[in-house]
Design a protein around this motif. Structure first.
Motif, PDB file in Angstrom:
ATOM      1  N   HIS A  89      22.219 -10.426   2.959  1.00  0.00           N
ATOM      2  CA  HIS A  89      22.338 -10.142   1.521  1.00  0.00           C
ATOM      3  C   HIS A  89      22.004  -8.679   1.228  1.00  0.00           C
ATOM      4  N   THR A  95      20.863  -2.110   0.814  1.00  0.00           N
ATOM      5  CA  THR A  95      19.413  -1.916   0.661  1.00  0.00           C
ATOM      6  C   THR A  95      18.756  -1.943   2.049  1.00  0.00           C
ATOM      7  N   THR A  97      16.391  -2.969   3.732  1.00  0.00           N
ATOM      8  CA  THR A  97      15.296  -3.890   4.034  1.00  0.00           C
ATOM      9  C   THR A  97      15.742  -5.009   4.965  1.00  0.00           C
ATOM     10  N   ALA A 174      13.068 -14.990  -1.600  1.00  0.00           N
ATOM     11  CA  ALA A 174      13.654 -15.452  -2.864  1.00  0.00           C
ATOM     12  C   ALA A 174      13.190 -16.867  -3.150  1.00  0.00           C
ATOM     13  N   LYS A 176      14.868 -19.160  -4.329  1.00  0.00           N
ATOM     14  CA  LYS A 176      15.927 -20.149  -4.095  1.00  0.00           C
ATOM     15  C   LYS A 176      15.805 -20.858  -2.740  1.00  0.00           C
ATOM     16  N   GLN A 190       0.990 -17.525  -6.598  1.00  0.00           N
ATOM     17  CA  GLN A 190       1.268 -16.139  -6.990  1.00  0.00           C
ATOM     18  C   GLN A 190       0.393 -15.685  -8.169  1.00  0.00           C
ATOM     19  N   VAL A 196       2.940  -9.359  -6.328  1.00  0.00           N
ATOM     20  CA  VAL A 196       3.942 -10.227  -5.685  1.00  0.00           C
ATOM     21  C   VAL A 196       5.238  -9.453  -5.570  1.00  0.00           C
ATOM     22  N   ILE A 197       5.877  -9.463  -4.415  1.00  0.00           N
ATOM     23  CA  ILE A 197       7.207  -8.862  -4.337  1.00  0.00           C
ATOM     24  C   ILE A 197       8.220  -9.843  -3.768  1.00  0.00           C
ATOM     25  N   PHE A 198       9.472  -9.633  -4.175  1.00  0.00           N
ATOM     26  CA  PHE A 198      10.572 -10.488  -3.749  1.00  0.00           C
ATOM     27  C   PHE A 198      11.575  -9.656  -2.961  1.00  0.00           C
ATOM     28  N   TYR A 203      11.659  -8.186   7.408  1.00  0.00           N
ATOM     29  CA  TYR A 203      10.989  -6.887   7.185  1.00  0.00           C
ATOM     30  C   TYR A 203       9.602  -7.078   6.556  1.00  0.00           C
TER      31      TYR A 203
ATOM     32  N   HIS B  89       5.445  -2.968  -8.146  1.00  0.00           N
ATOM     33  CA  HIS B  89       5.256  -3.986  -7.094  1.00  0.00           C
ATOM     34  C   HIS B  89       5.776  -3.468  -5.754  1.00  0.00           C
ATOM     35  N   ASN B 195      27.401 -13.282  -3.348  1.00  0.00           N
ATOM     36  CA  ASN B 195      26.178 -12.799  -2.722  1.00  0.00           C
ATOM     37  C   ASN B 195      25.143 -12.574  -3.823  1.00  0.00           C
ATOM     38  N   ILE B 197      21.137 -10.899  -4.467  1.00  0.00           N
ATOM     39  CA  ILE B 197      19.909 -10.317  -3.910  1.00  0.00           C
ATOM     40  C   ILE B 197      18.811 -10.221  -4.964  1.00  0.00           C
ATOM     41  N   PHE B 198      17.572 -10.260  -4.470  1.00  0.00           N
ATOM     42  CA  PHE B 198      16.385 -10.205  -5.327  1.00  0.00           C
ATOM     43  C   PHE B 198      15.578  -8.963  -4.995  1.00  0.00           C
ATOM     44  N   LYS B 207      22.522   1.311  -7.929  1.00  0.00           N
ATOM     45  CA  LYS B 207      23.395   0.832  -6.859  1.00  0.00           C
ATOM     46  C   LYS B 207      24.672   0.242  -7.448  1.00  0.00           C
TER      47      LYS B 207
END
Lengths: 274, 274
Positions: A89, A95, A97, A174, A176, A190, A196-198, A203, B89, B195, B197-198, B207
Motif C-alpha cells: 500500500h 511513501t 515506509t 491500520a 482495518k 491507545q 499513537v501512529i498508524f 518498518y 505523532h 488501495n 493507506i493510513f 502527494k
C-alpha cells in the motif's frame, strides 16, 4: 552460532531487492489484487524472483516460503521466509515506509531476520543470540549508494528502557486489520499511551528496535510478515510474542505484539488478554 | 496576482522550519499533551516561534493563526495560518511524513500554501490561480543541503487524470479522527477503491498534488491543518472541498475531501453525502 554465509547472502538479497525497488519507486505501476483483495504489483513479483534466485544459487536444499510464489521444499529444516514488499500500500502511494522482509527459520524458529528500507537506505539485521545491527539512515548525512557500514543497533533516543505504557508511543498499520473485538481492545489501549501512529507495517518493528517506537500491536499477519521481525526486535533488547505471550515461530497465528522492554510488554499483554 | 514577496517570505519560513526540524529529528524529545490530548513537543513551539518572527519582521500588520500560540491581529484581511509540525505523532516516531504547513489567507480565502517535508526535502508551493510548484525529493539523486529548484508540479505517475474510484488510492491519517458515522462512510468507500493507506496528515495532500495518491478524506481538521492544502491541490489540477462540496475557506468545518480530478471528487462526494 549461525553460519555467517547465511547472513552474508541475506544481506546480498536485501541489496538486490533494494536495487529493483529504488528504480521502481514512484514510477508507473500495474496494480492487481489478490484473493484477499490486497494489492500486488509486478514489482512485488520481480523482487521475490530475485530473492528466490539467490537462495536457489547458494542454498539449493533450503525451503522457501514467499508471499507471491508460495512454498518449495517444505520438509527442509531451513526455511527462508520472504516478503518482497511489506507495505505494498505504501509502496504504491510513494511513501518510504515499506520494507523488504527476509527471514531464515530453523526448525520453525526464526533465527535470522532482515528489515530493509531501500529509499532511506536503512537496514536492520537480527541474528538469534546476537545484537541487532543497523545501517544508519542517510539523514542527516546522506549516504552514497552502497555505503554505510552495519553498526550495533543504537539505544535510539533512550526512551525505551524503563518506559511505561503512559509514556509509550504505540503503533499499528491500520485498524482495518483488526476484528471488531480486537479493535475495541486496541482503542482502549491507545487511550493509555502517550502517542499513537498508524501506517508502517514491518518498518514499525525496525523503528522499535531503534528506540523510536515503544509498542507495536497488530493482527492478521502472515509468517512472511512477522518471521523477520523476531530476531531484529529480540537482538535489540525488545520483546516480541503473540497476543497470548507465546514466542513467535513460523507457525504462530498472526496476532503479534512487540515492546521495547519487558515491563511494557507485560502491561500491554495484560490488557490484550482481558 | 499575489505579491511575490509573500511567496518569497513563505519559502524563507519553510527553510527556517526545516533547519530546526532536521536538527531535532530522531533526537530526545519532551512530549506534552494539549487539552484535546494530542501530543506537542518543544520543537513544535520552537518552529512556530521562528515562523512568527519572520512574519513580524516582514509583514507586521498581518494577522497570525498558529496551532501553538493562538491568534494575533484578527481584524487584518491578511491572515497567516501556521502548523509548525503537522503530524506531530509521526515526528515523534521518527517517520518522515510530517510537514510544516504555511498558508496565507486573504479575506478568509487561502491564496498561498506551502507544504514542506524537511527530511526528504520535498516542498510544494501553491498560489491561487497559478500552477503548483514542487521541489523534487532527493530520491534517487540526493540533494545537497539547500539545493533543488522549484519546478512545476509534475503530473505524477500519470494515474490521476481520468481515474475512477475503482482505480484510486484512497488515504486518511487515522480512523480515530472520524465519528462513528463518518467511520462507517469511510469504511464503505474504502471497499470501492483499489488501495488504501493510513498515516500521513498534510503530506497526503502534497502527494495527491504529485499524482501519487488520488483521494484524501479526513475529518476533525482545524484551519491550520487545511488552509495550506487548498492552493497546493488546486494549483496541481486537483479538487478540494468540505464534505458538502463547499470551497475551503478559513471558516470551513474540519471535514475535508481532496481528489485528483473532478469526476473522482464527484463520485466520492456522492457517497459522503448519502
Amino acid at each position: 552460532m549461525l553460519d555467517t554465509a547465511f547472513v552474508e547472502v541475506a544481506n546480498r538479497m536485501a541489496d538486490a531487492a533494494g536495487e529493483i525497488l529504488r528504480k521502481a519507486y514512484r514510477q508507473p505501476l500495474t496494480i492487481d489484487h489478490k484473493a484477499d483483495a490486497s494489492p500486488v504489483t509486478q514489482v512485488d513479483r520481480e523482487v521475490e524472483s530475485a530473492l528466490r534466485a539467490l537462495i536457489e544459487k547458494h542454498f539449493p536444499g533450503h525451503g522457501i516460503i514467499g508471499e507471491e510464489f508460495g512454498n518449495v521444499r517444505e520438509s527442509s529444516p531451513y526455511q527462508w521466509v520472504l516478503d518482497p514488499i511489506d507495505g505494498t500500500h505504501a509502496f504504491i502511494a510513494g511513501t518510504p515506509t515499506f520494507t523488504t522482509l527476509i527471514a531464515l527459520a530453523y526448525e520453525g524458529v526464526p533465527v535470522l531476520g532482515v528489515i530493509d528500507q531501500p529509499i532511506t537506505k536503512e537496514r536492520w539485521v537480527g541474528v538469534a543470540g546476537e545484537k541487532t545491527v543497523y545501517r544508519k539512515s542517510p539523514h542527516p548525512n546522506l549516504l552514497p549508494e552502497g555505503e554505510g557500514a552495519l553498526i550495533p543497533s543504537p539505544p535510539g533516543r533512550g526512551q525505551g528502557e524503563g518506559k511505561t505504557l503512559a509514556q509509550a508511543t504505540l503503533a499499528t498499520t491500520a485498524m482495518k486489520y483488526f476484528t471488531a473485538d480486537e479493535a475495541a481492545i486496541f482503542t482502549k489501549l491507545q487511550t493509555q499511551c502517550a502517542n499513537v501512529i498508524f501506517g508502517g507495517d514491518g518498518y514499525l518493528y525496525a523503528k522499535l528496535a531503534s528506540g523510536e517506537i515503544d509498542l507495536v500491536i497488530e493482527a492478521g499477519l502472515k509468517p512472511y510478515d512477522f518471521c523477520a521481525l523476531k530476531p531484529v526486535v529480540e537482538g535489540a533488547g525488545g520483546v516480541i510474542s503473540d497476543w497470548n505471550g507465546k514466542p513467535v515461530t513460523i507457525a504462530s497465528g498472526g496476532s503479534i505484539i512487540a515492546a521495547a522492554n519487558k515491563q511494557l510488554h507485560a502491561e500491554a499483554l495484560a490488557l490484550l488478554c482481558q
